[in-house]
Scaffold this motif. Structure first.
Motif, PDB file in Angstrom:
ATOM      1  N   GLU A  89       0.833  -1.202   0.000  1.00 50.07           N
ATOM      2  CA  GLU A  89       0.000   0.000   0.000  1.00 50.07           C
ATOM      3  C   GLU A  89       0.866   1.249   0.000  1.00 50.07           C
ATOM      4  OE1 GLU A  89      -1.096   2.490   2.710  1.00 50.07           O
ATOM      5  OE2 GLU A  89      -1.368   1.196   4.458  1.00 50.07           O
ATOM      6  N   SER A  90       0.289   2.373  -0.442  1.00 49.15           N
ATOM      7  CA  SER A  90       1.073   3.602  -0.581  1.00 49.15           C
ATOM      8  C   SER A  90       0.254   4.842  -0.226  1.00 49.15           C
ATOM      9  CB  SER A  90       1.585   3.723  -2.025  1.00 49.15           C
ATOM     10  OG  SER A  90       0.538   3.613  -2.963  1.00 49.15           O
ATOM     11  N   THR A  91      -0.749   4.662   0.626  1.00 47.31           N
ATOM     12  CA  THR A  91      -1.707   5.730   0.920  1.00 47.31           C
ATOM     13  C   THR A  91      -1.036   7.037   1.305  1.00 47.31           C
ATOM     14  OG1 THR A  91      -3.141   3.976   1.788  1.00 47.31           O
ATOM     15  CG2 THR A  91      -3.811   6.260   2.206  1.00 47.31           C
ATOM     16  N   TYR A  92      -0.019   6.955   2.169  1.00 46.92           N
ATOM     17  CA  TYR A  92       0.604   8.170   2.696  1.00 46.92           C
ATOM     18  C   TYR A  92       2.047   8.341   2.215  1.00 46.92           C
ATOM     19  CZ  TYR A  92      -3.330   9.406   5.649  1.00 46.92           C
ATOM     20  OH  TYR A  92      -4.569   9.799   6.095  1.00 46.92           O
ATOM     21  N   GLY A  93       2.344   7.898   0.992  1.00 45.49           N
ATOM     22  CA  GLY A  93       3.650   8.189   0.419  1.00 45.49           C
ATOM     23  C   GLY A  93       3.907   9.684   0.401  1.00 45.49           C
ATOM     24  N   GLY A  94       5.102  10.091   0.791  1.00 49.85           N
ATOM     25  CA  GLY A  94       5.437  11.511   0.805  1.00 49.85           C
ATOM     26  C   GLY A  94       4.912  12.259   2.012  1.00 49.85           C
ATOM     27  N   ARG A  95       4.267  11.564   2.944  1.00 49.23           N
ATOM     28  CA  ARG A  95       3.698  12.205   4.122  1.00 49.23           C
ATOM     29  C   ARG A  95       4.284  11.608   5.397  1.00 49.23           C
ATOM     30  NH1 ARG A  95      -1.302  14.428   2.308  1.00 49.23           N
ATOM     31  NH2 ARG A  95      -0.742  15.476   0.365  1.00 49.23           N
ATOM     32  N   PRO A 127      -1.606   8.681  -7.471  1.00 45.85           N
ATOM     33  CA  PRO A 127      -0.319   8.725  -8.184  1.00 45.85           C
ATOM     34  C   PRO A 127       0.748   9.612  -7.543  1.00 45.85           C
ATOM     35  CG  PRO A 127      -2.073   8.614  -9.774  1.00 45.85           C
ATOM     36  CD  PRO A 127      -2.738   8.736  -8.428  1.00 45.85           C
ATOM     37  N   PRO A 128       0.452  10.835  -7.075  1.00 44.81           N
ATOM     38  CA  PRO A 128       1.525  11.628  -6.452  1.00 44.81           C
ATOM     39  C   PRO A 128       2.109  10.959  -5.206  1.00 44.81           C
ATOM     40  CG  PRO A 128      -0.341  13.023  -6.997  1.00 44.81           C
ATOM     41  CD  PRO A 128      -0.801  11.618  -7.174  1.00 44.81           C
ATOM     42  N   ARG A 129       1.257  10.306  -4.428  1.00 43.56           N
ATOM     43  CA  ARG A 129       1.718   9.604  -3.223  1.00 43.56           C
ATOM     44  C   ARG A 129       2.566   8.389  -3.611  1.00 43.56           C
ATOM     45  NH1 ARG A 129       0.144  13.609  -1.980  1.00 43.56           N
ATOM     46  NH2 ARG A 129       2.370  13.703  -1.623  1.00 43.56           N
ATOM     47  N   GLN A 130       2.166   7.704  -4.673  1.00 44.40           N
ATOM     48  CA  GLN A 130       2.931   6.540  -5.127  1.00 44.40           C
ATOM     49  C   GLN A 130       4.304   6.954  -5.649  1.00 44.40           C
ATOM     50  OE1 GLN A 130       0.021   4.755  -7.875  1.00 44.40           O
ATOM     51  NE2 GLN A 130      -0.345   3.178  -6.340  1.00 44.40           N
ATOM     52  N   GLN A 131       4.346   8.058  -6.372  1.00 46.95           N
ATOM     53  CA  GLN A 131       5.628   8.536  -6.896  1.00 46.95           C
ATOM     54  C   GLN A 131       6.568   8.895  -5.759  1.00 46.95           C
ATOM     55  OE1 GLN A 131       6.679   8.725 -10.293  1.00 46.95           O
ATOM     56  NE2 GLN A 131       8.583   8.880  -9.105  1.00 46.95           N
ATOM     57  N   ALA A 132       6.044   9.568  -4.756  1.00 44.16           N
ATOM     58  CA  ALA A 132       6.877   9.952  -3.612  1.00 44.16           C
ATOM     59  C   ALA A 132       7.416   8.721  -2.887  1.00 44.16           C
ATOM     60  CB  ALA A 132       6.074  10.823  -2.650  1.00 44.16           C
ATOM     61  N   LEU A 133       6.551   7.730  -2.665  1.00 49.09           N
ATOM     62  CA  LEU A 133       7.004   6.523  -1.970  1.00 49.09           C
ATOM     63  C   LEU A 133       7.986   5.734  -2.825  1.00 49.09           C
ATOM     64  CD1 LEU A 133       6.905   4.624   0.429  1.00 49.09           C
ATOM     65  CD2 LEU A 133       4.868   3.545  -0.574  1.00 49.09           C
ATOM     66  N   ARG A 158      13.381   3.618  -3.576  1.00 42.57           N
ATOM     67  CA  ARG A 158      14.587   3.472  -4.403  1.00 42.57           C
ATOM     68  C   ARG A 158      15.805   4.038  -3.685  1.00 42.57           C
ATOM     69  NH1 ARG A 158      10.842   5.501  -8.728  1.00 42.57           N
ATOM     70  NH2 ARG A 158      10.013   3.629  -9.748  1.00 42.57           N
ATOM     71  N   GLN A 159      15.622   5.165  -2.999  1.00 42.63           N
ATOM     72  CA  GLN A 159      16.734   5.755  -2.246  1.00 42.63           C
ATOM     73  C   GLN A 159      17.187   4.856  -1.106  1.00 42.63           C
ATOM     74  OE1 GLN A 159      15.422   9.657  -1.044  1.00 42.63           O
ATOM     75  NE2 GLN A 159      15.202  10.380  -3.162  1.00 42.63           N
ATOM     76  N   SER A 160      16.279   4.015  -0.630  1.00 40.76           N
ATOM     77  CA  SER A 160      16.625   3.111   0.467  1.00 40.76           C
ATOM     78  C   SER A 160      17.265   1.818  -0.018  1.00 40.76           C
ATOM     79  CB  SER A 160      15.371   2.776   1.283  1.00 40.76           C
ATOM     80  OG  SER A 160      14.521   1.874   0.579  1.00 40.76           O
ATOM     81  N   GLY A 161      17.376   1.668  -1.347  1.00 40.69           N
ATOM     82  CA  GLY A 161      18.055   0.493  -1.879  1.00 40.69           C
ATOM     83  C   GLY A 161      17.167  -0.538  -2.530  1.00 40.69           C
TER      84      GLY A 161
END
Length: 470
Positions: A216-222, A440-446, A451-454
């Motif tokens: 799930e990615s509900t709160y990506g970027g938050r 989509p914006p939340r998914q992109q942020a997550l 990716r930054q985490s490896g």
């Protein structure tokens, strides 16, 4: 040496680039068909009816549904599945099964009432009558298909798959799942992952190594406010509104959010940190769900179990009233004293909350407190966006009430929580993370954070997109 056969194909059907209607379709190499969740799409009427009537395969061909939890956007399409021919097995934790026993019947009731209201009040001349998506008989039918399973114990499902449910920490009975597929590969699914440190429930249990993860990615970027600040802010909002002679109206999911709010108010009451004003839980479903909560202490965290040593009823206090009858619900809007009312639905799309909002939103002395995610095109989202005018029962209302948003009460992990959960997996084995249940914006942020985490391969599939697992 020949390559082992592909364990199957995964098709993303619901909650794909949106935050509702969770449904993922796994077809195994031998033709076995499994659904991961079977959730109701909630949104614009015309779009919802079209999507909720569209299946990735004939329902009669589905062998089993693996249900992550009882929220309607994950379970609410099960009666429609039954209506359209499903006669397989629905696997769920015991608490999820008990919650669905009340929630699916309630959802059927809402479907019937909503169709009747549309046909009587909204339908234009020449328009066809709207039929309910499903009815009480369909809910009863699919409930006969449920099979309860415990956390942590592998169980077999059709197609030679071994499944294990683990505590997701989202709502009572919520589960993550791992599917050990023929050929030795393993698929993981977070369902809705809980926010660590919240009251009542345990934190999400880690997953073992997997080859693919549906996340799930509900709160990506938050990032949520610290959980320990929730009670203090709740006390502040209630006290300030009451001092001004207003009421606090809280749209809340009947299962999970309502019980958490009541538990917090119970503590604040005992600590004498809120005024002695009436508090109403105005939702028959929430009343029934609270009774289910009280029968499943095996899901409680240690803090709640310890609290119950001094307060054996954490879901009740002196001026708290659970409202069942519609006549009593109507009386609340005639009260001329400050009070708090918690009512469903959580996204303000149906139910008694609409009547409370209609009698609240135009008066600046009142407060609308939003404590959960609000999907696009819902009344709740329009309130969060503080639109100058909102429509309730088809009629425009000026939004002049105070609007407060508290994501501290979110039952979903925020971006740091999701990155931490996925980061504990074996990165050498993990091939792909598929992001679902997010805008989509939340998914992109997550995706960027993962990716930054490896994490090498992160994708956000569209509805109908299929991938071969191999």
């Amino acid at each position: 040496m020949s390559k082992p056969p592909s364990p199957g194909t995964l098709t993303f059907w619901g909650a794909a680039r949106t935050v509702t209607g969770s449904l993922h379709f796994l077809e195994l190499g031998d033709g076995t068909k499994l659904f991961l969740d079977c959730g109701l799409y909630q949104g614009r009427r015309s779009e919802a009816r079209e999507l909720n009537g569209d299946w990735p395969c004939p329902p009669s061909a589905v062998d089993a549904v693996l249900l992550s939890h009882a929220h309607i956007d994950h379970s609410g399409l099960l009666p429609k599945l039954w209506r359209d021919g499903f006669r397989g097995t629905v696997y769920a934790t015991h608490a999820t099964r008990d919650l669905c026993a009340i929630m699916l019947k309630d959802s059927a009731y809402i479907q019937e009432k909503d169709a009747a209201f549309f046909n009587q009040k909204i339908r234009k001349k020449g328009q066809d009558k709207v039929e309910p998506l499903y009815d009480q008989a369909d809910a009863e039918g699919v409930l006969s298909c449920f099979h309860g399973v415990p956390y942590g114990s592998p169980f077999g499902v059709p197609g030679g798959v071994s499944v294990t449910y683990r505590d997701a920490g989202h709502i009572l009975g919520s589960a993550t799942m791992t599917l050990d597929l023929p050929g030795g590969k393993r698929l993981g699914f977070t369902g809705d992952l809980g926010n660590p440190g919240r009251p009542i429930l345990r934190d999400p249990a880690p997953l073992p190594p997997v080859d693919w993860l549906i996340c799930e990615s509900t709160y990506g970027g938050r990032t949520h406010e610290p959980v320990d600040q929730a009670k203090a802010r709740l006390a502040e909002i209630v006290s300030e509104t009451a001092a001004g002679g207003g009421r606090v109206v809280i749209p809340a999911f009947a299962v999970g959010r309502t019980q958490e709010l009541v538990y917090n108010l119970d503590q604040l009451w005992n600590e004498e940190r809120v005024p002695r004003i009436p508090v109403f839980v105005d939702s028959p479903l929430a009343v029934n769900a609270t009774a289910v909560f009280q029968t499943h202490p095996e899901c409680y965290d240690d803090d709640l179990l310890e609290y119950m040593l001094s307060d054996p009823n954490p879901f009740g206090f002196e001026r708290l009233e659970y409202v069942r009858e519609a006549s009593r619900s109507k009386e609340l809007n005639g009260l001329r004293v400050p009070f708090v009312v918690i009512s469903a639905s959580g996204m303000c799309e149906a139910g008694r909350i609409l009547h409370h909002l209609r009698n609240t939103v135009e008066d600046p002395k009142h407060t609308v407190l939003i404590v959960g995610f609000q999907a696009e095109h819902t009344l709740g989202r329009r309130i969060v966006e503080r639109r100058p005018e909102v429509k309730i029962f088809g009629q425009p209302h000026r939004l002049r009430a105070r609007v407060e948003v508290m994501n501290t009460f979110s039952a979903h992990a925020d971006e740091p929580g999701l990155v931490d959960f996925v980061g504990q997996l074996d990165k050498g084995r993990l091939q792909t993370v598929y992001l679902v249940h997010g805008d989509p914006p939340r998914q992109q942020a997550l995706a960027d954070a993962l990716r930054q985490s490896g994490i090498g391969d992160v994708e956000a599939p569209a509805r109908g997109e299929a991938v071969a697992l191999g």
